[in-house]
Design a protein around this motif. Structure first.
Motif, PDB file in Angstrom:
ATOM      1  N   LEU A 186      27.787 -13.940  -9.458  1.00 50.02           N
ATOM      2  CA  LEU A 186      28.702 -14.102  -8.330  1.00 50.02           C
ATOM      3  C   LEU A 186      29.060 -12.747  -7.735  1.00 50.02           C
ATOM      4  CD1 LEU A 186      30.151 -16.565  -7.002  1.00 50.02           C
ATOM      5  CD2 LEU A 186      32.166 -15.942  -8.339  1.00 50.02           C
ATOM      6  N   LEU A 187      29.112 -12.699  -6.414  1.00 49.09           N
ATOM      7  CA  LEU A 187      29.543 -11.514  -5.675  1.00 49.09           C
ATOM      8  C   LEU A 187      30.928 -11.768  -5.093  1.00 49.09           C
ATOM      9  CD1 LEU A 187      29.098  -8.788  -4.092  1.00 49.09           C
ATOM     10  CD2 LEU A 187      28.001 -10.187  -2.305  1.00 49.09           C
ATOM     11  N   ARG A 188      31.858 -10.842  -5.372  1.00 50.85           N
ATOM     12  CA  ARG A 188      33.203 -10.944  -4.802  1.00 50.85           C
ATOM     13  C   ARG A 188      33.487  -9.719  -3.948  1.00 50.85           C
ATOM     14  NH1 ARG A 188      33.955 -13.158  -9.981  1.00 50.85           N
ATOM     15  NH2 ARG A 188      35.024 -15.181 -10.000  1.00 50.85           N
ATOM     16  N   ARG A 189      34.213  -9.943  -2.863  1.00 50.66           N
ATOM     17  CA  ARG A 189      34.755  -8.852  -2.062  1.00 50.66           C
ATOM     18  C   ARG A 189      36.242  -9.123  -1.858  1.00 50.66           C
ATOM     19  NH1 ARG A 189      29.779  -8.023   2.344  1.00 50.66           N
ATOM     20  NH2 ARG A 189      28.378  -6.931   0.877  1.00 50.66           N
ATOM     21  N   HIS A 190      37.046  -8.121  -2.195  1.00 50.61           N
ATOM     22  CA  HIS A 190      38.507  -8.270  -2.139  1.00 50.61           C
ATOM     23  C   HIS A 190      38.959  -9.450  -2.996  1.00 50.61           C
ATOM     24  CE1 HIS A 190      38.275  -5.360   1.096  1.00 50.61           C
ATOM     25  NE2 HIS A 190      37.480  -6.163   1.767  1.00 50.61           N
ATOM     26  N   GLY A 191      38.211  -9.661  -4.099  1.00 47.17           N
ATOM     27  CA  GLY A 191      38.574 -10.707  -5.034  1.00 47.17           C
ATOM     28  C   GLY A 191      38.130 -12.101  -4.656  1.00 47.17           C
ATOM     29  N   VAL A 192      37.480 -12.245  -3.509  1.00 48.39           N
ATOM     30  CA  VAL A 192      37.074 -13.560  -3.007  1.00 48.39           C
ATOM     31  C   VAL A 192      35.556 -13.734  -3.172  1.00 48.39           C
ATOM     32  CG1 VAL A 192      36.990 -15.067  -0.989  1.00 48.39           C
ATOM     33  CG2 VAL A 192      38.949 -13.540  -1.339  1.00 48.39           C
ATOM     34  N   PRO A 193      35.096 -14.868  -3.740  1.00 48.85           N
ATOM     35  CA  PRO A 193      33.652 -15.107  -3.846  1.00 48.85           C
ATOM     36  C   PRO A 193      33.002 -15.188  -2.467  1.00 48.85           C
ATOM     37  CG  PRO A 193      34.874 -16.611  -5.274  1.00 48.85           C
ATOM     38  CD  PRO A 193      35.879 -15.947  -4.388  1.00 48.85           C
ATOM     39  N   VAL A 194      31.967 -14.376  -2.255  1.00 43.78           N
ATOM     40  CA  VAL A 194      31.291 -14.356  -0.956  1.00 43.78           C
ATOM     41  C   VAL A 194      29.770 -14.506  -1.084  1.00 43.78           C
ATOM     42  CG1 VAL A 194      33.085 -13.007   0.199  1.00 43.78           C
ATOM     43  CG2 VAL A 194      31.187 -11.829  -0.952  1.00 43.78           C
ATOM     44  N   GLY A 195      29.270 -14.609  -2.306  1.00 47.39           N
ATOM     45  CA  GLY A 195      27.836 -14.757  -2.481  1.00 47.39           C
ATOM     46  C   GLY A 195      27.485 -15.067  -3.920  1.00 47.39           C
ATOM     47  N   PHE A 196      26.255 -15.526  -4.117  1.00 48.49           N
ATOM     48  CA  PHE A 196      25.802 -15.846  -5.478  1.00 48.49           C
ATOM     49  C   PHE A 196      24.285 -15.782  -5.546  1.00 48.49           C
ATOM     50  CE2 PHE A 196      25.388 -19.940  -3.400  1.00 48.49           C
ATOM     51  CZ  PHE A 196      24.233 -20.471  -3.964  1.00 48.49           C
ATOM     52  N   ALA A 197      23.783 -15.675  -6.758  1.00 49.34           N
ATOM     53  CA  ALA A 197      22.348 -15.750  -7.019  1.00 49.34           C
ATOM     54  C   ALA A 197      22.125 -16.573  -8.280  1.00 49.34           C
ATOM     55  CB  ALA A 197      21.747 -14.355  -7.196  1.00 49.34           C
ATOM     56  N   ALA A 198      21.049 -17.345  -8.294  1.00 47.74           N
ATOM     57  CA  ALA A 198      20.665 -18.129  -9.470  1.00 47.74           C
ATOM     58  C   ALA A 198      19.400 -17.559 -10.079  1.00 47.74           C
ATOM     59  CB  ALA A 198      20.451 -19.589  -9.085  1.00 47.74           C
ATOM     60  N   LEU A 199      19.275 -17.718 -11.386  1.00 50.18           N
ATOM     61  CA  LEU A 199      18.083 -17.293 -12.133  1.00 50.18           C
ATOM     62  C   LEU A 199      17.697 -18.410 -13.078  1.00 50.18           C
ATOM     63  CD1 LEU A 199      16.067 -14.977 -13.007  1.00 50.18           C
ATOM     64  CD2 LEU A 199      17.739 -14.455 -14.802  1.00 50.18           C
ATOM     65  N   ARG A 200      16.414 -18.791 -13.082  1.00 49.45           N
ATOM     66  CA  ARG A 200      15.947 -19.853 -13.981  1.00 49.45           C
ATOM     67  C   ARG A 200      14.466 -19.657 -14.278  1.00 49.45           C
ATOM     68  NH1 ARG A 200      13.169 -23.869 -10.860  1.00 49.45           N
ATOM     69  NH2 ARG A 200      13.360 -23.379  -8.638  1.00 49.45           N
ATOM     70  N   ASP A 201      14.013 -20.291 -15.341  1.00 50.64           N
ATOM     71  CA  ASP A 201      12.597 -20.267 -15.681  1.00 50.64           C
ATOM     72  C   ASP A 201      11.805 -21.078 -14.659  1.00 50.64           C
ATOM     73  OD1 ASP A 201      13.165 -18.800 -17.937  1.00 50.64           O
ATOM     74  OD2 ASP A 201      13.071 -20.511 -19.313  1.00 50.64           O
ATOM     75  N   PHE A 202      10.640 -20.539 -14.309  1.00 53.52           N
ATOM     76  CA  PHE A 202       9.756 -21.248 -13.382  1.00 53.52           C
ATOM     77  C   PHE A 202       8.380 -20.615 -13.467  1.00 53.52           C
ATOM     78  CE2 PHE A 202       7.502 -21.448  -9.341  1.00 53.52           C
ATOM     79  CZ  PHE A 202       7.518 -22.816  -9.074  1.00 53.52           C
ATOM     80  N   GLY A 203       7.353 -21.463 -13.488  1.00 48.65           N
ATOM     81  CA  GLY A 203       5.984 -20.966 -13.407  1.00 48.65           C
ATOM     82  C   GLY A 203       5.657 -19.934 -14.461  1.00 48.65           C
ATOM     83  N   ARG A 204       5.206 -18.761 -14.025  1.00 47.25           N
ATOM     84  CA  ARG A 204       4.741 -17.711 -14.936  1.00 47.25           C
ATOM     85  C   ARG A 204       5.879 -16.924 -15.569  1.00 47.25           C
ATOM     86  NH1 ARG A 204       0.774 -14.182 -11.395  1.00 47.25           N
ATOM     87  NH2 ARG A 204       0.817 -12.925 -13.329  1.00 47.25           N
ATOM     88  N   GLY A 205       7.096 -17.098 -15.088  1.00 49.08           N
ATOM     89  CA  GLY A 205       8.214 -16.328 -15.627  1.00 49.08           C
ATOM     90  C   GLY A 205       9.535 -16.910 -15.202  1.00 49.08           C
ATOM     91  N   GLN A 206      10.260 -16.173 -14.339  1.00 49.21           N
ATOM     92  CA  GLN A 206      11.537 -16.629 -13.832  1.00 49.21           C
ATOM     93  C   GLN A 206      11.595 -16.447 -12.318  1.00 49.21           C
ATOM     94  OE1 GLN A 206      13.820 -14.014 -16.615  1.00 49.21           O
ATOM     95  NE2 GLN A 206      15.014 -15.867 -17.018  1.00 49.21           N
ATOM     96  N   VAL A 207      12.425 -17.266 -11.676  1.00 48.50           N
ATOM     97  CA  VAL A 207      12.607 -17.177 -10.231  1.00 48.50           C
ATOM     98  C   VAL A 207      14.071 -16.879  -9.942  1.00 48.50           C
ATOM     99  CG1 VAL A 207      12.950 -19.667  -9.963  1.00 48.50           C
ATOM    100  CG2 VAL A 207      12.217 -18.302  -8.012  1.00 48.50           C
ATOM    101  N   ILE A 208      14.306 -15.975  -8.991  1.00 51.04           N
ATOM    102  CA  ILE A 208      15.647 -15.665  -8.517  1.00 51.04           C
ATOM    103  C   ILE A 208      15.851 -16.436  -7.212  1.00 51.04           C
ATOM    104  CG2 ILE A 208      17.244 -13.859  -7.762  1.00 51.04           C
ATOM    105  CD1 ILE A 208      15.500 -11.829  -9.278  1.00 51.04           C
ATOM    106  N   GLY A 209      16.782 -17.359  -7.207  1.00 51.16           N
ATOM    107  CA  GLY A 209      17.065 -18.125  -6.003  1.00 51.16           C
ATOM    108  C   GLY A 209      17.713 -19.457  -6.337  1.00 51.16           C
ATOM    109  N   PRO A 210      18.573 -19.952  -5.465  1.00 52.27           N
ATOM    110  CA  PRO A 210      18.882 -19.343  -4.181  1.00 52.27           C
ATOM    111  C   PRO A 210      19.739 -18.083  -4.320  1.00 52.27           C
ATOM    112  CG  PRO A 210      20.265 -21.281  -4.525  1.00 52.27           C
ATOM    113  CD  PRO A 210      19.281 -21.238  -5.653  1.00 52.27           C
ATOM    114  N   VAL A 211      19.632 -17.235  -3.304  1.00 52.91           N
ATOM    115  CA  VAL A 211      20.523 -16.084  -3.159  1.00 52.91           C
ATOM    116  C   VAL A 211      21.238 -16.253  -1.820  1.00 52.91           C
ATOM    117  CG1 VAL A 211      20.710 -13.580  -2.918  1.00 52.91           C
ATOM    118  CG2 VAL A 211      19.032 -14.565  -4.508  1.00 52.91           C
TER     119      VAL A 211
END
Length: 290
Positions: A186-211
């Protein structure tokens, strides 16, 4: 009957069920897609779909899935036709079936160059370019300092709200499944959540997304610690050309290896234009799931 048309009795289109997953995996391997059985199973758990079965041999010769996000949107994905059945109209038949399942939902998909003419005939139009970056990651230190930390269960409502703003539909079920099999940052600015990224296993390794982030700096701040924690491991990110992340991902060791054409088909009854979102999608959940 035209020789370019699949005889109606040659194949049966049946509801895609878990028992068909092994045969679907054979088709995706034939197409040189990296999906594991677990990846197919995850997508099916979020979707409805069909398989085309050879009436004589009972072999699965085609697949298609429709992943609905409430009534606001759906993606059509995992459209595969066996090499021996291509050019016979089966892809069009599978697409027609999937679009019937969609009802009045607006549709999204990622097309290959080969599939583009069919999708254009079906009313889809190009909206952008998907860039697939992957490889053994190497961390980059040139990123502005941000308040980034692992998310916990208390952050799920904020993550779902941010994703809905960026994607334009409710993907709570998808996010819940990703939380079960992966992790969120989770990304916070001024203490407020403003973004996120997910990480999970997929295919040959891992995928980052959604971002999802308010800007490219925020997206990089989310991705950078994931890369640092997985340096030397195989990672994949599906971004879009308009985000401008491609060169930076390449510098992080994730080479541009391909991608696709992002397409949409509007609902039969247009909805009111959405208000501009404060956040954007900088990496897809996957090319299948959007």
């Amino acid at each position: 009957m035209s020789k370019n048309t699949v005889p109606k009795k040659a194949v049966h289109c049946l509801a895609f069920q878990p028992k068909h997953l092994e045969d679907a995996l054979v088709l995706s391997r034939q197409a040189q897609w990296p999906h594991r059985l677990e990846d197919w199973s995850l997508t099916l758990s979020l979707s409805r779909g069909l398989v085309a079965v050879d009436a004589e041999t009972s072999q699965v010769v085609g697949t298609v899935l429709l992943t609905p996000y409430g009534e606001d949107a759906a993606t059509i994905n995992m459209v595969i036709v066996d090499e021996g059945w291509r050019g016979l109209g089966l892809g069009r038949r599978l697409m027609d079936e999937a679009m019937a399942l969609a009802g009045d939902r607006p549709l999204r998909l990622v097309a290959t160059t080969d599939g583009l003419p069919l999708y254009e005939k079906l009313g889809f139009h190009e909206i952008g370019t998907v860039l697939q970056h992957q490889g053994e990651a190497s961390p980059m230190s040139v990123v502005a300092m941000e308040d980034v930390a692992p998310a916990n269960t208390d952050d799920r409502a904020a993550i779902a709200a941010l994703d809905r703003q960026a994607f334009g539909a409710d993907r709570n079920l998808l996010l819940k499944r990703f939380a079960e099999i992966g992790s969120f940052t989770l990304l916070r600015r001024h203490g407020v959540p403003v973004g996120f990224a997910a990480l999970r296993d997929f295919g040959r390794g891992q995928v980052i997304g959604p971002v999802v982030a308010p800007d490219a700096d925020g997206a990089k701040a989310l991705i950078c610690p994931i890369i640092a924690a997985n340096a030397g491991k195989f990672l994949r990110v599906d971004t879009t050309a308009d985000t401008g992340l491609g060169p930076w991902l390449t510098d992080c060791g994730l080479r541009h290896v391909g991608g696709g054409i992002a397409m949409r088909r509007a609902a039969p009854t247009p909805s009111a234009p959405a208000s501009p979102a404060a956040v954007s999608t900088f990496a897809l959940a996957s090319q299948a799931l959007g």
